[in-house]
Design an enzyme around this catalytic site. Structure first.
Site, PDB file in Angstrom:
ATOM      1  N   ASP A  59       0.824  -1.139  -0.113  1.00  0.00           N
ATOM      2  CA  ASP A  59      -0.052   0.208  -0.120  1.00  0.00           C
ATOM      3  C   ASP A  59       0.989   1.351  -0.096  1.00  0.00           C
ATOM      4  O   ASP A  59       0.779   2.257  -0.634  1.00  0.00           O
ATOM      5  CB  ASP A  59      -0.813   0.047   1.344  1.00  0.00           C
ATOM      6  CG  ASP A  59      -1.817  -1.245   1.399  1.00  0.00           C
ATOM      7  OD1 ASP A  59      -2.571  -1.501   0.488  1.00  0.00           O
ATOM      8  OD2 ASP A  59      -1.411  -2.102   2.260  1.00  0.00           O
ATOM      9  N   HIS A 117      -4.641  -3.370   6.592  1.00  0.00           N
ATOM     10  CA  HIS A 117      -4.486  -3.847   5.437  1.00  0.00           C
ATOM     11  C   HIS A 117      -5.738  -4.064   4.695  1.00  0.00           C
ATOM     12  O   HIS A 117      -5.885  -5.104   4.510  1.00  0.00           O
ATOM     13  CB  HIS A 117      -3.297  -4.781   5.122  1.00  0.00           C
ATOM     14  CG  HIS A 117      -3.218  -5.222   3.594  1.00  0.00           C
ATOM     15  ND1 HIS A 117      -2.829  -4.313   2.556  1.00  0.00           N
ATOM     16  CD2 HIS A 117      -3.448  -6.341   3.038  1.00  0.00           C
ATOM     17  CE1 HIS A 117      -2.890  -4.879   1.462  1.00  0.00           C
ATOM     18  NE2 HIS A 117      -3.255  -6.219   1.649  1.00  0.00           N
TER      19      HIS A 117
END
Lengths: 325, 325
Positions: B159, B187
């Site tokens: 990410d 996440h």
């Protein structure tokens, strides 16, 4: 910061490239200080997947990647290209004869050769991976007369690396201790893996393993390793092929290890009696962005006989595509 | 020569590991001078493919690889292991609720935690990749009380890297010029990509892009990038996930870049008001084989609200597996 090197990769949406591109992007091929521009060439139906590969390359935030170009136009992909990794090729389908495979890929590589001849950097370093790799490289070279012909090569480093592992395993030694392995000839089952000059921790490999093993086990195991991987994996070698491409091009660009040599299929200059111009695998030393065929090795009659058979196969492959050059 | 580090990789026959293992073997994770032993763990039906991966690793002749162990027994795979890359997880099947996914993976990770607790090095550094990564790491930690709890982490570096690329693209700058990106939280789609402290070539990122873009475009694009890759590629991110695992573990072991930080999901120590013990992504600085959560950042009310939502999701995920710890 160095100027970026423009690297063109064909068959960019395929499995080998999926292992290859991220390692080029991280600096494993040209070094941690060398920026790159990646030109990804694919056939039109594979462009969408190729775009997805580009997305993932972007998602790695590689500092060395300065641009990514996705295209189905070879003239765009090879424009000013300095390195060409020719991975894409038509695979052998069911019921297809090897001769048909050679003819079909011959057309692809003659067409790519013509484009490269027009648009690429004249000193583009080319490594052909798609099979039949040596003959594809031969056809490409014949159709790209303005390109430095020395720089049109084919991959036998995977065979070389496989041979290193087999000898390390058999001799109970560390891979890093093995030097001077050789693959002669064609990247096919006629290839000639040769340990006659190899050393293990400085000693002759021939003193560590018996001659019968080298002839009856080592040679066929290395030559047929690709089929063994397919049988185990259900598809052909990808990550190990990609790794060999990196090794081939990194050593060529940055130099091979001192005191050792590597195997590359390069245009024959007549060395060891091989017909000039055939793309034939030799032991080479790389230095200053160039390679030299190792000279003066005294090859046994047994090995020379095998080398001749592999040369003969290359001549037959050339015959099958004689209309393309 | 350094002593080899024993690295255990789960889900070793899968796509992420096919991109990951060859880069670990080449030295990209622990450095070019660090030998490794690779322990490949798979479920029994995937052992054959896992053996094929080992064949290809051997065929690369990597000098740093001292041994490869293929097994379906976690007690073998984690024996004395110093690094655990927990890639394997049950994927979400058709008609499966997220809650079922959490429960099924919870069982896998509680079981692995118990084994790791018994056989692994007490300072094993763990990075959980398989989803739901944060909660899987939480369950693993709860079942491995004898293991250094600080060292049980989950991956949000993918990410983080995706966020770097989006900001570079929008601001027309080079990836290498961007520092101090943050991913807060879980996440999942509740993650909080935050450019409030990011700089572009030394200037505040907030001066280079407008606030509406950061909120309405950047944040959802980063959070939903995984789905965009699946849509384009036809399967989930593999090579970019593998690359993020390398980045996560390399920085943790060898240090993050001076003047910058990276995002890692680590056990909360209560920083920024997050409940202690939750596996929560923070900006961290890595040094001497350890990490420290960056302290004292003045988080806006908007970002704090998003951080709270992500924390709430982690609490709900924990609730769904409360029987496992």
């Amino acid at each position: 910061m160095k100027q970026p090197v423009r690297v063109t990769v064909t068959g960019a949406a395929g499995q080998i490239c999926y292992s290859l591109l991220f390692r080029i992007a991280s600096g494993e091929m040209l070094g941690n200080d060398q920026p790159v521009i990646l030109n990804l060439l694919e056939i039109t139906p594979a462009l969408k997947v190729c775009e997805a590969v580009a997305m993932e390359l972007n998602d790695c935030a590689f500092p060395l990647v300065k641009d990514i170009v996705v295209t189905d136009d070879p003239a765009v992909a090879f424009k000013d290209s300095q390195i060409g990794l020719m991975v894409g090729a038509k695979p052998r389908g069911p019921g297809m004869e090897r001769k048909d495979l050679i003819a079909d890929n011959g057309k692809i590589f003659s067409s790519l050769g013509k484009v490269i001849n027009e648009v690429a950097d004249k000193n583009i370093k080319i490594c052909v991976v798609g099979n039949p790799a040596n003959t594809n490289a031969f056809i490409l070279a014949a159709n790209a007369p303005s390109i430095n012909q020395r720089n049109i090569t084919a991959l036998t480093r995977l065979d070389h690396n496989r041979a290193l592992y087999q000898l390390a395993e058999k001799s109970g030694s560390d891979i890093a201790e093995i030097k001077k392995m050789i693959i002669w000839g064609n990247h096919s089952v006629t290839q000639v893996p040769d340990i006659a000059f190899a050393t293990v921790a400085g000693d002759a490999a021939a003193d560590k393993v018996d001659a019968a093993w080298a002839k009856d086990d080592f040679m066929p195991t290395v030559a047929k390793r690709g089929a063994a991987v397919i049988a185990a994996r259900g598809s052909s070698s990808a990550a190990s092929a990609a790794n060999a491409v990196l090794d081939h091009m990194r050593d060529w660009c940055l130099g091979s290890e001192s005191g050792d040599w590597v195997s590359m299929a390069v245009p024959s200059d007549g060395s060891y009696g091989v017909e000039k111009g055939l793309i034939y695998s030799y032991p080479v030393v790389c230095k200053d962005g160039d390679y030299e065929i190792v000279q003066g090795l005294e090859v046994s009659d047994f090995i020379k006989g095998k080398m001749d058979e592999s040369e003969q196969e290359l001549k037959e492959e050339r015959e099958a595509v004689a209309d393309l050059f």
